[in-house]
Design an enzyme around this catalytic site. Sequence first.
Site, PDB file in Angstrom:
ATOM      1  N   SER A  92     -58.088 -77.585 -76.020  1.00 43.26           N
ATOM      2  CA  SER A  92     -57.133 -77.897 -77.091  1.00 43.26           C
ATOM      3  C   SER A  92     -56.195 -76.750 -77.455  1.00 43.26           C
ATOM      4  CB  SER A  92     -57.863 -78.382 -78.339  1.00 43.26           C
ATOM      5  OG  SER A  92     -58.537 -77.326 -78.964  1.00 43.26           O
ATOM      6  N   LYS A 111     -57.658 -74.173 -84.371  1.00 40.74           N
ATOM      7  CA  LYS A 111     -56.373 -74.878 -84.317  1.00 40.74           C
ATOM      8  C   LYS A 111     -55.286 -73.991 -84.910  1.00 40.74           C
ATOM      9  CE  LYS A 111     -58.362 -78.688 -82.897  1.00 40.74           C
ATOM     10  NZ  LYS A 111     -58.400 -78.957 -81.497  1.00 40.74           N
TER      11      LYS A 111
END
Length: 167
Positions: free
Chosen positions: A45, A89
């Site tokens: 990710s 993130k």
Amino acid sequence: MQTLRQITPFAKEALQQTLRVTKFFCFLHVTNTYICTFAWGIGPSMLPTINLYGNLLLAERISIRLGKVGPGDVVLVRSPENPRLIVTKRVKGLEGDNVAYLVNPKNSDEEKTVIVPKGHVWIEGDNKYNTRDSRKFGPVPYAHLQGRVFCVLWPPEDIKSIGKDFQ
């Protein structure tokens, strides 16, 4: 009584060593909880910022507590889908920001805009084609932020500083 006199120096030394070890672990706990922490960043990710097979990351916790996290910062976040999991993130928007995002980047160019609600942040992975982020589960409460990543420590060939810039 003689036995007690023989044991006393050993007992004092054992107590002193126990106190040293206890102080050391208290220092580690306070440092890890309030100042900085280590984390493993694994998975696709955050490619190319974080290696697919894992990087040891160093994250500081002071910015989170002072509210000094901004768009572009890489953060450790408690996953809204699985609260036992901490994910890495990038912050794309803070409360009140308009954030435009691709709904399904693999199959279309459809773009939506959302206003981040009060007390929340919008997070996305750098690899928009393979990430579970705010596009899937919406804005994340600010309280879920665990730290701001500022450095990759391992493996040696990946050592680098992580800032707000993403190419």
